[in-house]
Design a protein around this motif. Structure first.
Motif, PDB file in Angstrom:
ATOM      1  N   LEU A 241       0.651  -1.044  -0.054  1.00 25.02           N
ATOM      2  CA  LEU A 241       0.049  -0.079  -0.068  1.00 25.02           C
ATOM      3  C   LEU A 241       0.889   1.141   0.075  1.00 25.02           C
ATOM      4  N   SER A 242       1.886   1.159   0.552  1.00 21.94           N
ATOM      5  CA  SER A 242       2.926   2.242   0.710  1.00 21.94           C
ATOM      6  C   SER A 242       3.456   2.694  -1.033  1.00 21.94           C
ATOM      7  N   LEU A 243       3.800   1.433  -1.681  1.00 22.73           N
ATOM      8  CA  LEU A 243       4.253   1.673  -3.023  1.00 22.73           C
ATOM      9  C   LEU A 243       2.955   2.052  -3.950  1.00 22.73           C
ATOM     10  N   LEU A 244       1.947   1.646  -3.657  1.00 18.85           N
ATOM     11  CA  LEU A 244       0.872   2.288  -4.527  1.00 18.85           C
ATOM     12  C   LEU A 244       0.602   3.718  -4.246  1.00 18.85           C
ATOM     13  N   LYS A 245       0.722   4.271  -2.730  1.00 18.64           N
ATOM     14  CA  LYS A 245       0.634   5.633  -2.569  1.00 18.64           C
ATOM     15  C   LYS A 245       1.870   6.505  -3.247  1.00 18.64           C
ATOM     16  N   LEU A 246       2.986   5.782  -3.197  1.00 21.60           N
ATOM     17  CA  LEU A 246       4.192   6.493  -3.958  1.00 21.60           C
ATOM     18  C   LEU A 246       4.448   6.429  -5.351  1.00 21.60           C
ATOM     19  N   LEU A 247       3.581   5.537  -5.992  1.00 21.01           N
ATOM     20  CA  LEU A 247       3.555   5.215  -7.160  1.00 21.01           C
ATOM     21  C   LEU A 247       2.284   5.451  -7.898  1.00 21.01           C
ATOM     22  N   ALA A 265      -5.491  -5.722   5.707  1.00 24.71           N
ATOM     23  CA  ALA A 265      -4.799  -5.163   4.726  1.00 24.71           C
ATOM     24  C   ALA A 265      -5.874  -4.218   3.879  1.00 24.71           C
ATOM     25  N   LYS A 266      -6.925  -4.977   3.395  1.00 27.60           N
ATOM     26  CA  LYS A 266      -8.091  -4.295   2.838  1.00 27.60           C
ATOM     27  C   LYS A 266      -8.700  -2.945   3.553  1.00 27.60           C
ATOM     28  N   LEU A 272      -5.992   4.371   3.225  1.00 24.40           N
ATOM     29  CA  LEU A 272      -4.945   5.107   2.388  1.00 24.40           C
ATOM     30  C   LEU A 272      -5.430   5.614   1.105  1.00 24.40           C
ATOM     31  N   GLY A 273      -6.786   5.281   0.679  1.00 22.81           N
ATOM     32  CA  GLY A 273      -7.098   5.674  -0.512  1.00 22.81           C
ATOM     33  C   GLY A 273      -6.726   4.998  -1.824  1.00 22.81           C
ATOM     34  N   VAL A 274      -6.289   4.046  -1.670  1.00 14.31           N
ATOM     35  CA  VAL A 274      -5.775   2.899  -2.882  1.00 14.31           C
ATOM     36  C   VAL A 274      -6.532   1.716  -3.188  1.00 14.31           C
ATOM     37  N   ALA A 275      -7.793   1.721  -2.530  1.00 16.77           N
ATOM     38  CA  ALA A 275      -8.637   0.297  -2.568  1.00 16.77           C
ATOM     39  C   ALA A 275      -8.902   0.136  -4.139  1.00 16.77           C
TER      40      ALA A 275
END
Length: 407
Positions: A241-247, A265-266, A272-275
């Motif tokens: 999820l951190s990778l999705l936020k950063l990329l 995790a879900k 984090l707004g990446v669902a």
């Protein structure tokens, strides 16, 4: 030592001193820090704020909640399980006893994976994100002024006022363009296809893993960040999820054998707004992975503690899920299983990235080389301990990046 009772008057200073002594008597390594973290959670403040509130009295409800926290910590329950959250990089993640607590050293794995994709540090990306936001705000301002200007110009007969409105639009556009250039952002027309909203049972409705991009998941127009990521043993989802936020153009599949871990995790994906860019699959590593699913990055922080060592760990660490700790007799069981399936699921220029335990770096690198990922690097953490292994194929366009890491 006096007992903590609700009848007594307890100020922040008094209760911190009492808790520090109490925790010291229980053998906790950081008694003052633990007391402050727990009290901050009860009061809803930062640690630095405590020093401005030393004479504040705790209410009955605050004291009751804090007392329950203290008793749990005195029994060596991890702080993160008591508060229910843990900071990783710049985000808060929900955690429960069903997941491993994210560690600071794992942040380095995320940082390296981001650099693999973008060639940039986290600091650079943060600056770009700042300017991207400014550019988007400026563009919104331009659109608003254009609309207002068009309305004004319809009935405006004074040439000077008309020119002033036109100049306002030009000035706003210049600001937006400057911010966009600093962010490296391209404002384009939105794709007609919408990103689908994953269902809670997405792993069942999407048996082929991540959908092909041509099937309707367009990347964000940000150069070099359109990657598909697989996180094996995702736990709380901190890495993926951190990778999705950063990329922003990336998508990810989180795999874990534990349904309880996937549920956490879900939750974190939504927080984090990446669902909309994350999918979840309950699987024992590759057991339920679609045969044709391929990724640009396969990342994992698997269980790597040798089974016989677990009983010697700190008492609070032993309260974390054994499933996330026990790496078999030599700690390498999970790495053997993961590396055995890498060739079929990592794209030609893709990367395998692992966190490893003390002294395991070269052994894990050797497992990667056995599967054709012959360009490897063992990277140390800030303490000088082998902590990460990266591997690519010899003909990968990123082979030079891995060699540079090793050098």
């Amino acid at each position: 030592m006096i007992a903590m009772t609700e009848q007594a008057v307890w100020t922040v200073n008094k209760i911190l001193q009492w808790t520090q002594q109490y925790f010291s008597g229980k053998g906790l390594e950081t008694p003052r820090l633990d007391a402050e973290v727990l009290l901050c959670d009860v009061l809803g403040c930062r640690r630095i704020d405590l020093f401005m509130r030393l004479q504040q009295e705790l209410s009955t409800e605050e004291l009751k909640k804090y007392r329950s926290f203290v008793l749990r910590r005195a029994a060596w329950e991890p702080l993160a399980y008591i508060t229910g959250h843990k900071t990783f990089l710049q985000w808060e993640f929900n955690v429960t006893p069903a997941v491993l607590i994210p560690r600071p050293e794992t942040e380095l794995l995320v940082e390296k994976a981001v650099h693999f994709v973008t060639g940039k540090s986290l600091t650079q990306l943060e600056k770009e994100a700042f300017w991207r936001k400014k550019a988007e705000e400026a563009k919104a301002a331009v659109d608003k002024v254009k609309t207002l200007s068009a309305e004004k110009l319809q009935d405006e007969t004074d040439p000077e006022k008309a020119m002033a409105w036109q100049q306002e639009v030009a000035d706003r556009e210049a600001v937006a363009l400057q911010a966009a250039e600093r962010a490296g952002l391209v404002f384009g027309e939105p794709d007609e296809k919408k990103i689908p909203e994953p269902a809670d049972d997405a792993e069942e409705k999407n048996p082929q893993g991540l959908p092909d991009r041509k099937e309707g998941i367009p990347p964000v127009k940000t150069a070099g960040q359109s990657v598909d990521i697989l996180d094996i043993g995702t736990g709380s989802g901190a890495i993926l999820l951190s990778l999705l936020k950063l990329l922003p153009g990336s998508r990810g599949l989180a795999v874990d054998i534990s349904p309880e871990a996937l549920a956490i995790a879900k939750e974190n994906a939504k927080l984090l707004g990446v669902a909309d860019r994350a999918w979840f699959l309950q699987s024992d590593i590759w057991s339920r992975m679609p045969g044709k699913a391929q990724f640009d990055i396969v990342v994992s922080n698997p269980p790597y503690i040798p089974a016989e060592v677990i009983g010697t760990l700190e008492r609070d660490v032993q309260k974390e899920p054994r499933l996330a700790l026990d790496g078999g007799p030599d700690g390498l069981d999970a790495y053997r299983k993961i590396t055995a399936g890498m060739a079929g699921h990592i794209r030609p220029d893709g990367l395998a990235a692992f966190e490893v335990g003390i002294g395991q770096g070269e052994a894990v690198a050797a497992l990667c080389r056995e599967q054709g990922f012959t360009v490897t690097a063992v990277v140390k953490d800030y303490a000088g301990i082998d902590r990460m292994v990266f591997a690519v194929r010899p003909d990968s366009a990123k082979a030079g990046w891995v060699r540079q890491l090793q050098n």
